[in-house]
Design a protein around this motif. Structure first.
Motif, PDB file in Angstrom:
ATOM      1  N   ILE A  80     -12.093   4.619  -1.970  1.00 40.35           N
ATOM      2  CA  ILE A  80     -11.735   4.030  -3.259  1.00 40.35           C
ATOM      3  C   ILE A  80     -12.556   2.779  -3.543  1.00 40.35           C
ATOM      4  CG2 ILE A  80      -9.834   3.007  -4.597  1.00 40.35           C
ATOM      5  CD1 ILE A  80      -7.920   4.739  -2.911  1.00 40.35           C
ATOM      6  N   VAL A  81     -12.709   1.911  -2.522  1.00 36.52           N
ATOM      7  CA  VAL A  81     -13.472   0.663  -2.661  1.00 36.52           C
ATOM      8  C   VAL A  81     -14.421   0.530  -1.466  1.00 36.52           C
ATOM      9  CG1 VAL A  81     -13.360  -1.845  -2.911  1.00 36.52           C
ATOM     10  CG2 VAL A  81     -11.549  -0.433  -3.876  1.00 36.52           C
ATOM     11  N   PRO A  82     -15.622   1.114  -1.538  1.00 36.32           N
ATOM     12  CA  PRO A  82     -16.571   1.058  -0.416  1.00 36.32           C
ATOM     13  C   PRO A  82     -17.349  -0.252  -0.385  1.00 36.32           C
ATOM     14  CG  PRO A  82     -17.476   2.392  -2.175  1.00 36.32           C
ATOM     15  CD  PRO A  82     -16.097   1.985  -2.627  1.00 36.32           C
ATOM     16  N   ASN A  83     -16.633  -1.345  -0.246  1.00 33.20           N
ATOM     17  CA  ASN A  83     -17.230  -2.673  -0.264  1.00 33.20           C
ATOM     18  C   ASN A  83     -16.700  -3.456   0.934  1.00 33.20           C
ATOM     19  OD1 ASN A  83     -17.996  -5.342  -0.723  1.00 33.20           O
ATOM     20  ND2 ASN A  83     -17.756  -5.194  -2.944  1.00 33.20           N
ATOM     21  N   PRO A  84     -17.553  -3.745   1.939  1.00 32.10           N
ATOM     22  CA  PRO A  84     -17.094  -4.436   3.146  1.00 32.10           C
ATOM     23  C   PRO A  84     -16.573  -5.848   2.902  1.00 32.10           C
ATOM     24  CG  PRO A  84     -19.485  -4.319   3.080  1.00 32.10           C
ATOM     25  CD  PRO A  84     -18.980  -3.449   1.976  1.00 32.10           C
ATOM     26  N   GLN A  85     -16.827  -6.379   1.707  1.00 33.01           N
ATOM     27  CA  GLN A  85     -16.278  -7.697   1.376  1.00 33.01           C
ATOM     28  C   GLN A  85     -14.764  -7.624   1.191  1.00 33.01           C
ATOM     29  OE1 GLN A  85     -18.163  -9.565  -1.994  1.00 33.01           O
ATOM     30  NE2 GLN A  85     -16.803 -11.348  -1.960  1.00 33.01           N
ATOM     31  N   VAL A 121      -6.204   6.026   6.971  1.00 38.34           N
ATOM     32  CA  VAL A 121      -5.945   5.308   5.727  1.00 38.34           C
ATOM     33  C   VAL A 121      -7.106   4.365   5.412  1.00 38.34           C
ATOM     34  CG1 VAL A 121      -4.425   3.649   4.587  1.00 38.34           C
ATOM     35  CG2 VAL A 121      -3.448   5.513   5.929  1.00 38.34           C
ATOM     36  N   GLN A 122      -7.714   3.804   6.457  1.00 37.77           N
ATOM     37  CA  GLN A 122      -8.885   2.952   6.249  1.00 37.77           C
ATOM     38  C   GLN A 122     -10.009   3.733   5.561  1.00 37.77           C
ATOM     39  OE1 GLN A 122      -8.492  -0.251   7.300  1.00 37.77           O
ATOM     40  NE2 GLN A 122     -10.422  -0.911   6.368  1.00 37.77           N
ATOM     41  N   TYR A 123     -10.181   4.980   5.987  1.00 44.42           N
ATOM     42  CA  TYR A 123     -11.177   5.842   5.339  1.00 44.42           C
ATOM     43  C   TYR A 123     -10.805   6.105   3.870  1.00 44.42           C
ATOM     44  CZ  TYR A 123     -14.035   6.995   9.406  1.00 44.42           C
ATOM     45  OH  TYR A 123     -14.907   6.932  10.464  1.00 44.42           O
ATOM     46  N   LYS A 124      -9.523   6.298   3.631  1.00 41.93           N
ATOM     47  CA  LYS A 124      -9.057   6.549   2.269  1.00 41.93           C
ATOM     48  C   LYS A 124      -9.312   5.322   1.381  1.00 41.93           C
ATOM     49  CE  LYS A 124      -5.146   8.707   2.124  1.00 41.93           C
ATOM     50  NZ  LYS A 124      -3.676   9.019   2.108  1.00 41.93           N
ATOM     51  N   MET A 125      -9.068   4.131   1.930  1.00 49.20           N
ATOM     52  CA  MET A 125      -9.319   2.901   1.184  1.00 49.20           C
ATOM     53  C   MET A 125     -10.817   2.713   0.926  1.00 49.20           C
ATOM     54  SD  MET A 125      -6.578   0.422   3.167  1.00 49.20           S
ATOM     55  CE  MET A 125      -6.845  -1.028   2.174  1.00 49.20           C
ATOM     56  N   ASN A 133     -15.265  -1.443   7.043  1.00 52.00           N
ATOM     57  CA  ASN A 133     -15.849  -0.115   7.214  1.00 52.00           C
ATOM     58  C   ASN A 133     -15.034   0.658   8.248  1.00 52.00           C
ATOM     59  OD1 ASN A 133     -17.483   2.121   8.033  1.00 52.00           O
ATOM     60  ND2 ASN A 133     -19.279   1.055   7.223  1.00 52.00           N
ATOM     61  N   PRO A 134     -14.501   1.823   7.883  1.00 52.99           N
ATOM     62  CA  PRO A 134     -13.638   2.570   8.816  1.00 52.99           C
ATOM     63  C   PRO A 134     -14.351   3.085  10.053  1.00 52.99           C
ATOM     64  CG  PRO A 134     -14.136   3.881   6.869  1.00 52.99           C
ATOM     65  CD  PRO A 134     -14.630   2.500   6.588  1.00 52.99           C
ATOM     66  N   TYR A 184       0.811  -1.220   0.000  1.00 51.83           N
ATOM     67  CA  TYR A 184       0.000   0.000   0.000  1.00 51.83           C
ATOM     68  C   TYR A 184       0.847   1.274   0.000  1.00 51.83           C
ATOM     69  CZ  TYR A 184      -3.799  -3.243   0.897  1.00 51.83           C
ATOM     70  OH  TYR A 184      -4.699  -4.281   0.792  1.00 51.83           O
ATOM     71  N   ALA A 185       2.161   1.098   0.020  1.00 48.27           N
ATOM     72  CA  ALA A 185       3.058   2.237  -0.199  1.00 48.27           C
ATOM     73  C   ALA A 185       3.425   2.324  -1.678  1.00 48.27           C
ATOM     74  CB  ALA A 185       4.314   2.100   0.650  1.00 48.27           C
ATOM     75  N   THR A 186       2.770   1.491  -2.498  1.00 54.27           N
ATOM     76  CA  THR A 186       2.959   1.471  -3.942  1.00 54.27           C
ATOM     77  C   THR A 186       1.574   1.465  -4.607  1.00 54.27           C
ATOM     78  OG1 THR A 186       2.859  -0.931  -4.298  1.00 54.27           O
ATOM     79  CG2 THR A 186       4.950  -0.025  -3.505  1.00 54.27           C
ATOM     80  N   GLU A 187       1.563   1.386  -5.912  1.00 57.20           N
ATOM     81  CA  GLU A 187       0.295   1.236  -6.629  1.00 57.20           C
ATOM     82  C   GLU A 187       0.041  -0.222  -7.012  1.00 57.20           C
ATOM     83  OE1 GLU A 187       0.289   3.907  -9.932  1.00 57.20           O
ATOM     84  OE2 GLU A 187       0.194   5.708  -8.678  1.00 57.20           O
ATOM     85  N   ASN A 188       0.917  -1.116  -6.556  1.00 57.01           N
ATOM     86  CA  ASN A 188       0.778  -2.543  -6.841  1.00 57.01           C
ATOM     87  C   ASN A 188      -0.107  -3.195  -5.779  1.00 57.01           C
ATOM     88  OD1 ASN A 188       1.077  -5.134  -7.822  1.00 57.01           O
ATOM     89  ND2 ASN A 188       3.099  -5.435  -6.903  1.00 57.01           N
ATOM     90  N   ASN A 189      -1.395  -2.867  -5.822  1.00 56.64           N
ATOM     91  CA  ASN A 189      -2.368  -3.424  -4.889  1.00 56.64           C
ATOM     92  C   ASN A 189      -3.750  -3.332  -5.531  1.00 56.64           C
ATOM     93  OD1 ASN A 189      -3.655  -0.761  -4.057  1.00 56.64           O
ATOM     94  ND2 ASN A 189      -1.531  -0.396  -3.420  1.00 56.64           N
ATOM     95  N   PHE A 190      -4.749  -3.936  -4.916  1.00 53.52           N
ATOM     96  CA  PHE A 190      -6.076  -3.986  -5.551  1.00 53.52           C
ATOM     97  C   PHE A 190      -6.734  -2.613  -5.636  1.00 53.52           C
ATOM     98  CE2 PHE A 190      -7.482  -3.814  -1.225  1.00 53.52           C
ATOM     99  CZ  PHE A 190      -8.825  -3.429  -1.241  1.00 53.52           C
ATOM    100  N   LEU A 191      -6.268  -1.646  -4.849  1.00 50.01           N
ATOM    101  CA  LEU A 191      -6.794  -0.287  -4.932  1.00 50.01           C
ATOM    102  C   LEU A 191      -6.250   0.457  -6.143  1.00 50.01           C
ATOM    103  CD1 LEU A 191      -6.209   0.675  -1.184  1.00 50.01           C
ATOM    104  CD2 LEU A 191      -8.422   0.132  -2.214  1.00 50.01           C
ATOM    105  N   LYS A 192      -5.098  -0.029  -6.637  1.00 51.33           N
ATOM    106  CA  LYS A 192      -4.376   0.646  -7.725  1.00 51.33           C
ATOM    107  C   LYS A 192      -4.010   2.078  -7.331  1.00 51.33           C
ATOM    108  CE  LYS A 192      -5.013  -3.027 -10.134  1.00 51.33           C
ATOM    109  NZ  LYS A 192      -3.904  -4.016 -10.246  1.00 51.33           N
TER     110      LYS A 192
END
Length: 239
Positions: A136-141, A129-133, A145-146, A77-85
């Motif tokens: 980007i992806v508001p899906n509890p799956q 950061v949880q809020y930031k994620m 939820n922050p 998560y310090a990169t763009e190589n993650n599911f959030l892109k």
């Protein structure tokens, strides 16, 4: 009389020199001066000097690399190589609470006896950061939820895999943050090597007080951290 006076003068000279020697302290070497200026558990050189947990409460947040040099890191998560892109950490660091760090170091010692060690993808995650994620992806799956927070936000969860002593990742069947049945622990329709690797990871982590999530082979929560408060501690980035 003249002889006695000479003896007396010589005695006074010797006495003065002796007194002078006892009053002058031996100069300290540069290393002695440096060591006097730091506490016993202070990191002088992060590459070679490790801290101890002495005097630290179990709920204190610590940088794991300051207490062990035996881990590998790929902080996604310090990169763009993650599911959030998206990069959501300013810099790559792995922090946990002390009790989590102790359990991880103990588990890693067991892994190393078998020729492997832990590699981290994510550790403590500030609630901001949880809020930031979530934005980007508001899906509890996929993202907790922050408002409630996750155990990552409590400093008691880690996302990990195993690597050999040369740093090569063991085959776990999917990449980190792969969301699908192939990443499930109860998916037995996989090559035996993958099943064995996951079993080694899961059983060893459970032996040290961690529990897993059925749908993510990489995610482990420390049971003792479940009741800790959600935190928003933020680490400083080095220049």
């Amino acid at each position: 009389m003249k002889y006695s006076l000479v003896v007396l003068l010589l005695g006074l000279i010797v006495c003065c020199r002796s007194k002078h020697k006892t009053e002058v302290e031996k100069p300290q070497t540069a290393s002695e001066i440096k060591m006097d200026s730091v506490a016993a558990d202070t990191v002088v050189d992060k590459a070679t000097t490790l801290r101890t947990f002495d005097g630290l409460a179990d709920t204190t947040f610590v940088r794991l690399a300051d207490f062990s040099a035996d881990f590998a890191y790929d902080m996604r998560y310090a990169t763009e190589n993650n599911f959030l892109k998206a990069k959501v950490y300013d810099c790559a660091e792995c922090y946990t609470r002390v009790k989590t760090a102790k359990a991880l170091i103990a588990a890693n010692a067991d892994f190393m006896e078998q020729g492997v060690k832990i590699k981290f993808f994510d550790c403590y995650r500030p609630n901001s950061v949880q809020y930031k994620m979530w934005e980007i992806v508001p899906n509890p799956q996929y993202v907790a939820n922050p408002d409630k927070g996750s155990i990552h936000n409590k400093g008691g969860a880690v996302d990990i895999t195993l690597v050999d002593m040369e740093g090569n990742e063991l085959d776990m069947g999917t990449d980190f943050d792969y969301f699908g049945k192939r990443a499930y622990h109860d998916n037995m329709d996989l090559p035996q090597e993958i099943l064995d690797n996951r079993k080694l990871l899961k059983e060893t982590m459970e032996d040290h007080g961690f529990w897993s999530i059925r749908t993510e082979w990489w995610h482990y929560n420390l049971s003792a951290a479940s009741n800790d408060r959600v935190a928003n501690f933020k680490w400083e980035c080095e220049d």
